[in-house]
Structure formats: C-alpha cells, structure tokens
Design a protein around this motif. Structure first.
Motif, mmCIF file in Angstrom:
data_model
loop_
_atom_site.group_PDB
_atom_site.id
_atom_site.type_symbol
_atom_site.label_atom_id
_atom_site.label_comp_id
_atom_site.label_asym_id
_atom_site.label_seq_id
_atom_site.Cartn_x
_atom_site.Cartn_y
_atom_site.Cartn_z
ATOM 1 N N TYR A 171 0.826 -1.206 0.000
ATOM 2 C CA TYR A 171 0.000 0.000 0.000
ATOM 3 C C TYR A 171 0.860 1.255 0.000
ATOM 4 O O TYR A 171 2.027 1.209 0.392
ATOM 5 C CB TYR A 171 -0.905 0.014 1.242
ATOM 6 C CG TYR A 171 -1.915 -1.098 1.251
ATOM 7 C CD1 TYR A 171 -3.095 -0.991 0.515
ATOM 8 C CD2 TYR A 171 -1.698 -2.259 1.976
ATOM 9 C CE1 TYR A 171 -4.033 -2.018 0.510
ATOM 10 C CE2 TYR A 171 -2.635 -3.291 1.977
ATOM 11 C CZ TYR A 171 -3.788 -3.156 1.249
ATOM 12 O OH TYR A 171 -4.704 -4.170 1.236
ATOM 13 N N ASP A 172 0.248 2.369 -0.410
ATOM 14 C CA ASP A 172 0.954 3.647 -0.341
ATOM 15 C C ASP A 172 1.283 3.928 1.118
ATOM 16 O O ASP A 172 0.660 3.396 2.022
ATOM 17 C CB ASP A 172 0.145 4.772 -0.975
ATOM 18 C CG ASP A 172 -1.162 5.063 -0.247
ATOM 19 O OD1 ASP A 172 -1.495 4.344 0.708
ATOM 20 O OD2 ASP A 172 -1.857 5.995 -0.642
ATOM 21 N N SER A 173 2.262 4.744 1.346
ATOM 22 C CA SER A 173 2.726 4.980 2.723
ATOM 23 C C SER A 173 2.235 6.288 3.314
ATOM 24 O O SER A 173 2.795 6.764 4.288
ATOM 25 C CB SER A 173 4.256 4.938 2.757
ATOM 26 O OG SER A 173 4.768 5.932 1.889
ATOM 27 N N VAL A 218 -2.059 -6.826 -11.992
ATOM 28 C CA VAL A 218 -2.498 -7.444 -10.744
ATOM 29 C C VAL A 218 -2.269 -6.556 -9.522
ATOM 30 O O VAL A 218 -2.480 -6.982 -8.403
ATOM 31 C CB VAL A 218 -1.805 -8.810 -10.529
ATOM 32 C CG1 VAL A 218 -2.179 -9.785 -11.621
ATOM 33 C CG2 VAL A 218 -0.304 -8.657 -10.422
ATOM 34 N N SER A 219 -1.885 -5.327 -9.750
ATOM 35 C CA SER A 219 -1.524 -4.463 -8.621
ATOM 36 C C SER A 219 -2.670 -4.274 -7.628
ATOM 37 O O SER A 219 -2.424 -4.047 -6.452
ATOM 38 C CB SER A 219 -1.024 -3.111 -9.111
ATOM 39 O OG SER A 219 -2.009 -2.461 -9.876
ATOM 40 N N GLN A 227 -3.727 0.415 -2.957
ATOM 41 C CA GLN A 227 -2.837 -0.732 -3.168
ATOM 42 C C GLN A 227 -2.004 -0.465 -4.412
ATOM 43 O O GLN A 227 -2.524 -0.240 -5.493
ATOM 44 C CB GLN A 227 -3.656 -2.017 -3.329
ATOM 45 C CG GLN A 227 -2.790 -3.248 -3.417
ATOM 46 C CD GLN A 227 -3.603 -4.527 -3.380
ATOM 47 O OE1 GLN A 227 -4.578 -4.635 -2.665
ATOM 48 N NE2 GLN A 227 -3.185 -5.502 -4.174
ATOM 49 N N LEU A 228 -0.684 -0.491 -4.254
ATOM 50 C CA LEU A 228 0.243 -0.178 -5.339
ATOM 51 C C LEU A 228 0.700 -1.409 -6.103
ATOM 52 O O LEU A 228 1.140 -1.303 -7.242
ATOM 53 C CB LEU A 228 1.467 0.540 -4.775
ATOM 54 C CG LEU A 228 1.194 1.818 -3.994
ATOM 55 C CD1 LEU A 228 2.473 2.336 -3.362
ATOM 56 C CD2 LEU A 228 0.559 2.861 -4.888
ATOM 57 N N GLY A 229 0.639 -2.541 -5.464
ATOM 58 C CA GLY A 229 1.111 -3.767 -6.091
ATOM 59 C C GLY A 229 1.115 -4.890 -5.090
ATOM 60 O O GLY A 229 0.515 -4.801 -4.024
ATOM 61 N N LEU A 230 1.831 -5.958 -5.445
ATOM 62 C CA LEU A 230 1.953 -7.123 -4.577
ATOM 63 C C LEU A 230 3.438 -7.350 -4.297
ATOM 64 O O LEU A 230 4.235 -7.558 -5.208
ATOM 65 C CB LEU A 230 1.323 -8.340 -5.246
ATOM 66 C CG LEU A 230 -0.195 -8.190 -5.436
ATOM 67 C CD1 LEU A 230 -0.719 -9.171 -6.458
ATOM 68 C CD2 LEU A 230 -0.919 -8.351 -4.113
#
Length: 135
Positions: free
Chosen positions: A44-46, A91-92, A57-60
């Motif tokens: 997730y973004d910080s 899929v991020s 959600q930025l990615g996995l």
C-alpha cells in the motif's frame, strides 16, 4: 401416488449418482494445479494521514521465495520486488485469492511475470515454469 413418488425418488437418486460419478471421473482426469513458490502480500501507499481502509494498493510485494520452487530456482526474482502483471494482466489491485487463479496452473505450463525491482523502479520480466512446491 406412492408408486409415482417412489419412482421419482429412484430416478432422482440415480441421476444424482450418475452426476456424482461423472463429476468424480472429471475431477480425476483434471491434473492438480501447481504454482511458482512465491509468497506475496499487498503493498500500500505509505501516506500516514490516510486511514488503513482507504489506502491505495500499489502492487503485490514478494515476501518470500519458497526454497527450490520455480521462482527461487529462476534467480531473477528477489524478496522485496513488486509483482505488477501476470500473463499481461495488471495485478496491482488484485486480492490474493484472485491472484491465485492466475498464478496456479498445470505442471510444466509457463507463466510470464512483469516485476519491478523495489527501490529502483527498474522493470523486468521473467517467464517461469509452474511446478510442485514443497511448503
């Protein structure tokens, strides 16, 4: 009337048995799905001022490579890298259960991953051959 009800029940039971046997045969003919031996979690973004339920959600994030699994043996993927695409599908924002549908497949089948090296934003692609993974 009782005979008709009995005949209907017998026909229903026979149909259920047939469909169960047919389903069992189909399941036995379907090879088990295997994976690539990579454990991921959402990244997730910080932004600290955004409530947890509203973060983007930025990615996995690759948390772990299972020893001797396809991803580990490949050598190109590192823990901390970010999974961006599987076979061309972004899929991020996938939930983990949705990701599994794309990562799992038949033994020996290929899956192409587009990744990003954490910290450098360097993009790279890797094609893995799915295989059994000992957990």
């Amino acid at each position: 009337a009782a005979a008709a009800a009995g005949a209907a029940a017998a026909a229903t039971a026979a149909a259920a048995e047939y469909s169960t046997a047919e389903s069992a045969a189909a399941a036995a003919a379907t090879p088990p799905k295997v994976g690539i031996g990579m454990v991921v979690e959402p990244l997730y973004d910080s932004a600290s001022n955004v409530p947890a339920g509203q973060r983007i959600q930025l990615g996995l994030l690759v948390k772990k490579l299972v020893p001797n699994g396809p991803a580990h043996k490949n050598g190109g993927i590192h823990e901390g890298d970010i999974l961006k695409e599987v076979d061309g599908k972004i899929v991020s924002t996938f939930k983990l259960k949705d990701l599994a549908v794309h990562l799992l497949g038949a033994q020996g089948s290929e899956v192409k991953l587009n990744m990003e090296r954490k910290g450098s934003k360097e993009a790279y692609s890797v094609t893995l051959v799915r295989g059994a993974v000992a957990l």
